[in-house]
Structure formats: C-alpha cells, structure tokens
Design an enzyme around this catalytic site. Structure first.
Site, PDB file in Angstrom:
ATOM      1  N   ASN A  63       0.831  -1.207   0.000  1.00 20.50           N
ATOM      2  CA  ASN A  63       0.000   0.000   0.000  1.00 20.50           C
ATOM      3  C   ASN A  63       0.865   1.255   0.000  1.00 20.50           C
ATOM      4  O   ASN A  63       0.602   2.217  -0.730  1.00 20.50           O
ATOM      5  CB  ASN A  63      -0.890   0.034   1.253  1.00 20.50           C
ATOM      6  CG  ASN A  63      -2.111  -0.859   1.148  1.00 20.50           C
ATOM      7  OD1 ASN A  63      -2.420  -1.398   0.090  1.00 20.50           O
ATOM      8  ND2 ASN A  63      -2.816  -1.011   2.247  1.00 20.50           N
ATOM      9  N   HIS A 452     -15.124   2.986 -15.295  1.00 16.44           N
ATOM     10  CA  HIS A 452     -14.936   2.240 -14.056  1.00 16.44           C
ATOM     11  C   HIS A 452     -16.194   1.472 -13.649  1.00 16.44           C
ATOM     12  O   HIS A 452     -16.175   0.682 -12.710  1.00 16.44           O
ATOM     13  CB  HIS A 452     -14.526   3.219 -12.947  1.00 16.44           C
ATOM     14  CG  HIS A 452     -14.095   2.576 -11.672  1.00 16.44           C
ATOM     15  ND1 HIS A 452     -14.818   2.668 -10.495  1.00 16.44           N
ATOM     16  CD2 HIS A 452     -13.004   1.825 -11.375  1.00 16.44           C
ATOM     17  CE1 HIS A 452     -14.198   2.006  -9.533  1.00 16.44           C
ATOM     18  NE2 HIS A 452     -13.094   1.480 -10.030  1.00 16.44           N
ATOM     19  N   HIS A 609     -15.153  -3.356  -0.033  1.00 23.65           N
ATOM     20  CA  HIS A 609     -15.037  -2.687  -1.328  1.00 23.65           C
ATOM     21  C   HIS A 609     -16.368  -2.194  -1.878  1.00 23.65           C
ATOM     22  O   HIS A 609     -16.398  -1.436  -2.846  1.00 23.65           O
ATOM     23  CB  HIS A 609     -14.390  -3.671  -2.323  1.00 23.65           C
ATOM     24  CG  HIS A 609     -13.935  -3.068  -3.604  1.00 23.65           C
ATOM     25  ND1 HIS A 609     -14.543  -3.341  -4.821  1.00 23.65           N
ATOM     26  CD2 HIS A 609     -12.942  -2.203  -3.883  1.00 23.65           C
ATOM     27  CE1 HIS A 609     -13.929  -2.673  -5.779  1.00 23.65           C
ATOM     28  NE2 HIS A 609     -12.955  -1.975  -5.249  1.00 23.65           N
TER      29      HIS A 609
END
Length: 702
Positions: A63, A452, A609
């Site tokens: 990350n 997206h 998510h």
C-alpha cells in the site's frame, strides 16, 4: 426501515445553518496514511492468525509503495508546476511532503519493530525462520555458494560509478546493493551498484518441507559473495537501497489517435519516471547515502531510513506456505439460495424472470452467480448479444473465456476494456487484443474518462421478443479477488434497467451523449448531483421535523461538495452514518457542524469494497449500489454507475448490512473530530463481534 437501532437521537436545528469553516476538511494524504496505520493495527492484533498478521504487514508495505508512486508523485507535480491547493488538498505541497515524510517514517519504524520483535520470533516458534548469513551452518553455506554460482551470479551485473561510467538507471521498486570497493594497490575507493534480481524468489529456502523451513533473503547471499563480483578488490561496505518512481501516466487523448499505442509509449516511459522516495537500510553510512541522494537528485523529505528488512511486501511468498493452522479458517462461498433452487434444471434467465437477485461476495459465490450468468449467456443459443465492461480481471479469466466463446459462436460481443486501469494497463492491453482476435468488438471508452462502472448486458430472444438481463456491481469481474474483496452485485431482468444499460453502452461505444436514466445515476454528469439532491431532500425533511437519515458505505469520501452537503444536513439534524474503509476528509462530531455524523472504518479478512447509499426518504428508504466512491476523480473523470435497488428482499438485505456495520456491538475503528481513529476492540467487559465473521456464520447457517 427509517432508523438504525441503538442510534443516538439526532439534534434538531431549524435555525439557519452556520457558515462552514475553512478548516473543515482533513488532509486526504494524511487520512490515507491513517488508513494504512489501521491496516498495520490488524498486523499488531495478537488474535489474528500469525501468517495473516504477516500478510497485513505485506499489504501495509505494498500500500505504501503505491501511495508514493501515485499520491506523493502528485504532490511533487503540484510543487513543480505551482498548481494551487484546494479543498481537502489545502495544505501547501512542500509542507505536506515534510509532514508525510515524518508520518511515513514513524509508521515504517512501527512496522519494522512489529516484524522484528513479534512476528519474526513467533514464526521461529512455529519452525519458520528468516535467517541471516551468520545463522547459516557450514554445510549449508557450501550449498548456497553453489546456488549463487549457478543461478544468481550469471545474471548479476556490477555497475561502477566513475568518470567513465555514469550513475546507472535504478528501476522502480527494485532492491539494490550500494557497494564501496577499494583497490588494494592504490587505496582508491569506488562506488558500485548491484541490482538484486527480481526473477528469483526473495527468500531462498535453506531448508524447507513446504510447511516449515529456514529462509535466507537473497540480498544476504549476494552481499556475502560480493568478492566474486569485484575480483581483486576489497569490499569496504555495502548497503541495501530501493527507489520508488512516479508511476502516474499522462495521456493526451485529444492528440493521440491510437489509445493503445499511446498507452504502450507511456508504459515504456513509466519505468523512467522521476524518483519520489529513496528507502535505505538504517545502517547506511553517510558517504554512501550522500552519493545516492546526489545522483538521484532527492530531497531530504524523500529519504526513508528503514530498520530491518527492506520491502516487506515480499512476505507474500512465505504466506503461501501450507500452514492452515496459522491462517484464517478456510471457507467455501455459498451459492445464493435463489440460484441454488433447481440449479441443475433452471437457467439463470428463468430464475431472474421471477425477480432480482442481490449477491454479496465473497459470502455468495462469484462463480455460481455472476460468472455463471456470463457463461450461460455465452452458451445459450437464444442469446443474441453480450455487452460488458472490464476494468480489471484475472490472468486466467473464465469471464473472458466465456466472452471469447460467445463471439466464436456467432454472438455479438461488445467489450469495453479500460486500458487506463492503473497498474493493470499492460494486462488489459493484452486482454483487448485477445478479445479482438476472437471477433469481439473491443472499445476503450470515452476520451478523457476512465470507464470504471461494472456492468454486463445480455440480450436474449424469447418467443419472438427481445428481453434484456443485466448485472451491475460494485466490484470487478475478477474471480480471484471476488474471494478476497467484499462486493455487492444486482442481477436483474427489469426492463427499465435493461433500457438504461442499452443507453449507457450506446454512450460508451458510439456518439450518444445521454445524461439521464431511469434507474441509474451515471458519472460524470449524474452521480454527484444525484447524491447531493438526495442529501438535500433529507435536510429539508429534518428542518420540517420529519425523520431524516443518510448512510453511505464507500472506500473513500473526499469530494468537497458531497462533504459540504453532509455538513449542512447534519446542521439541520439529519442522522448520518458513514462507513468509510480508506480516506475520509470529513470531520465528524464537531459541535455546530457535524455532531450528527458518525464515521466508522471496518477492516478485516476481506477488503471492504462495496459502495452502498441509503437515504431515509421519510420512512421509504431509497437504496443505491454501484462503482462510485464520493471522490473527485470518480465523479468528474470516470464513467461510473449507481443503480437504485427496488426489490423488497434486496432492500432488506442492504438495510441489515448497514445496521450490522453501524451496530455498537461491532468491532471497528471510529473517527474522532480531530482526525484520530479509535479502535473498538472486544474485551471481557465489553464483548464485540467482527462484522465479516458474523456474516460468514450467518451464511453457513443459511
């Protein structure tokens, strides 16, 4: 379904809202570092199985790599170009870089201390050791020298730095040894660089049975054999270092006629992006560090001294050991009950005609729901066309295989492949070409926008009529991450949704400029306004003394206009629950501004998510799911889609999910008004439960 159990009463304030203060936003970069600190907290949690703790250390490290490659690279660009700060980026870039450097250094020190003082000794107790060269026994040394001579030595290239040899290019995220060697005849010292090869395992198995073993970092072996690379010279010192480079791509789509060729040019240039971080071993000498800083042209705030091992993202290699006793219990995703009923005799299409199905991954199986939907469409002789967006997918993708099979069977297959998906650009270019070779119509979306949204449309001829079946989700069509990411998807045969997706694909593939839809909100034109309009409706309800509620579950919340709308709603007395996994620039609980807002972050075994939006609507709650986070890039620079969920069963499931997440009985991280996060952890006096484990148990129990 108009309120959340256990929720404190909202403050009703019918006065004119107070002006919003200039300092009402938290800094987004620092908020991101706070998120990664929460990941590290999972690695520090002794209740987490040992190899999963090590996994969280690896996730923390990877990350941080991406943060520097993208976010810090952006700050460097702002600093160089003089772009003004705004909103949540109001801190001047130089000051932000200095504060971030200090915060990142503290976090890396915390990570190193955790790994060296806790995880590494615990691994040793379970017969998994990461050793140094001094720990290698004599017989083992002979074998390792042979391994070095046969497998590693031939691919190493020591590069000298002197007037005849300029400082070499250092590839991003590669491990390197900086060596100082001395000529024994002249006494002159020279600098040299040796790249650690990245096509061999980072940890060499000195002894291993697949479950236990002793592992030597490859740089330890190379460092102790440097004499073979500098024959006749004396190795004075050597130190490990690593460079992170700007990985953002800049495509001028108005200028470039061929997007694929432009992407390939930019991908080649990415390797040579300017350095934004220099990681060095904490023991590095001042003269070697000075050489690296000067040659790489780094600022002091770009240097990160790392205690212990560099690049702990490589610990994923050891996580793959066959040690189920040191990992989370295995689970098998359940087939959705509606899809399980009559599974062998009824097609997905027949089932969907009876009503919508809301699938919740990874608790519901991706392979027996979304993947099955695409595969049955590819094999069904009544299906005329399949249209789908692909943002990310796996290297071995049954979804792509199904699309190829459909095209080869003569169906019309349209696939929008987003070749600008960050760090998946090269893979997606490969998918695009493979699909084109199979006869699929491949398009790359709209100029200046990333596509997206997660959408699939199946057109089927039934009894002389056309019927459309749809999937709209929050996650990618990626079978592997569907077992690791928490996502939600809606399968439906609703004619309005079918008409919406038809219009959306016409916009993506042709010249349609439609901006309004029936059951969809679509960015860049509709989502921000759609969210704000609904927040303002709740605000009006609160001012009239009616129940008012907003609940948002998302990955990040940084869009200033959405944040300001939430502030004004709170001032009016709207109850607001925000479940934000990552960045959040909103300050909750500030008197007169946001005392009716709670912000919670849930992290765990699965990566949260999904994006879910709920608006109270005076007791008739409105639910939306989709691909968009409330972020400027999502709402302004991407094609995103949210769908309103109207099926009663699905609405109840979403209501339950949000209520479970915001329950006071849940383990979580809560955001304070000053930007600090407090972890809610179960204790004997205050037993709490993990949301994901709760949902897994409920799935098993049916």
């Amino acid at each position: 379904m108009s309120s959340t159990p256990g929720r404190r009463p909202a403050r009703r304030n019918r006065k004119e809202p107070a002006p919003l203060a200039d300092d009402r936003y938290l800094n987004r970069e620092l908020s991101w570092l706070d998120f990664n600190a929460r990941v590290l907290a999972l690695a520090e949690d002794e209740r987490v199985p040992l190899l999963e703790r090590m996994k969280f250390v690896a996730i923390f490290a990877s990350n941080l790599d991406e943060f520097f490659m993208v976010r810090i690279a952006g700050l460097h660009r702002r600093l160089q170009t003089g772009l003004p700060a705004r909103g949540a980026d109001q801190m001047p870039p130089r000051k932000a870089l200095e504060i971030i450097a200090e915060r990142a250094s503290d976090l890396v020190a915390r990570q190193a201390a955790l790994f060296d003082s806790q995880i590494r000794p615990l691994l040793r107790e379970h017969r998994i050791e990461i050793i140094t060269w001094s720990d290698v026994e004599s017989a083992e040394r002979d074998r390792l020298r042979g391994y070095f001579h046969d497998r590693i030595f031939p691919v190493l290239t020591p590069l000298a730095v002197d007037p005849a040899h300029p400082f070499p290019y250092i590839s991003g995220l590669s491990l390197n040894l900086a060596a100082v060697v001395r000529d024994p005849e002249t006494g002159q010292e020279q600098f040299a660089r040796v790249k650690v090869p990245d096509n061999v395992p980072r940890f060499i198995a000195v002894t291993s049975d697949g479950r236990t073993g002793r592992f030597l970092p490859i740089e330890e072996l190379i460092a102790n054999q440097l004499g073979q690379l500098f024959s006749g010279m004396t190795v004075v010192e050597h130190h490990l270092f690593r460079v992170t480079r700007n990985a953002d791509l800049e495509i001028d789509e108005d200028r470039d006629e061929d997007l694929i060729e432009a992407m390939e040019r930019e991908l080649a240039k990415r390797r040579f992006g300017p350095p934004v971080r220099l990681e060095v071993a904490a023991s590095i000498s001042d003269n070697v560090l000075e050489t690296l800083v000067e040659e790489l042209d780094m600022d002091s705030h770009d240097i990160l001294r790392v205690p212990g091992l560099l690049d702990l993202s490589s610990l994923w290699q050891l996580h793959s050991l066959d040690r189920p006793d040191l990992k989370d219990p295995a689970f098998v995703p359940a087939t959705h009950p509606r899809l399980l009923e009559g599974e062998k005799t009824r097609s997905v299409f027949n089932i969907l005609r009876d009503g919508d199905i809301l699938v919740h991954h990874p608790y519901h199986s991706f392979s027996t729901s979304v993947q099955r939907f695409i595969e049955q469409a590819a094999a069904d002789p009544l299906v005329l066309a399949i249209k789908q967006t692909l943002y990310r997918t796996s290297g071995d993708s049954p979804v792509v295989d199904a699309l190829i099979a459909a095209a080869e069977a003569g169906k019309q297959v349209v696939v929008l492949v987003e070749v600008k998906a960050r760090f998946d650009e090269e893979a997606n270019i490969g998918w695009a070409r493979k699909l084109e070779r199979a006869g699929c119509h491949v398009v790359y979306g709209l100029v200046g926008l990333k596509t997206h949204c997660k959408t699939a449309l199946v057109v089927r001829e039934e009894g002389g009529q056309i019927r459309r079946y749809c999937h709209i989700g929050t996650g990618n069509y990626h079978p592997k991450t569907a077992r690791l990411y928490e996502d939600i998807g809606l399968l439906t045969a609703d004619p309005q949704v079918g008409a919406d997706l038809t219009d959306l694909f016409n916009t993506l593939t042709g010249y349609s400029r439609q901006t309004s839809y029936r059951r969809l909100l679509v960015a860049p034109h509709g989502i921000r306004n759609g969210i704000i309009e609904r927040v303002e409706r709740e605000t009006a309800h609160a001012r009239q003394g009616m129940p008012a509620l907003v609940q948002i579950k998302a990955n990040s919340l940084v869009d200033e206009r959405v944040v300001d709308a939430l502030y004004r709603a709170s001032q009016a007395g709207v109850q607001i629950d925000l479940i934000i996994r990552g960045m959040c620039t909103l300050k909750p609980g500030v008197p007169g501004l946001s005392e009716n807002i709670r912000v919670r972050s849930i992290l765990g075994r699965f990566l949260e998510h999904s994006r879910v939006f709920r608006f109270g609507n005076n007791g008739e709650s409105e639910f939306w799911i989709g691909s968009a986070d409330p972020m400027q890039r999502n709402l302004d620079s991407r094609v995103e889609a949210l769908i309103q969920v109207i099926d009663d069963t699905a609405r109840k499931e979403l209501h339950k999910l949000l209520a479970e997440a915001m329950s006071d009985e849940r383990e979580a991280f809560d955001l304070n008004p000053d930007g600090t996060w407090i972890r809610r952890v179960s204790t004997p006096d205050n037993p709490l439960t993990d949301l994901q484990e709760t949902l897994l148990r409920q799935m098993v129990q049916g």
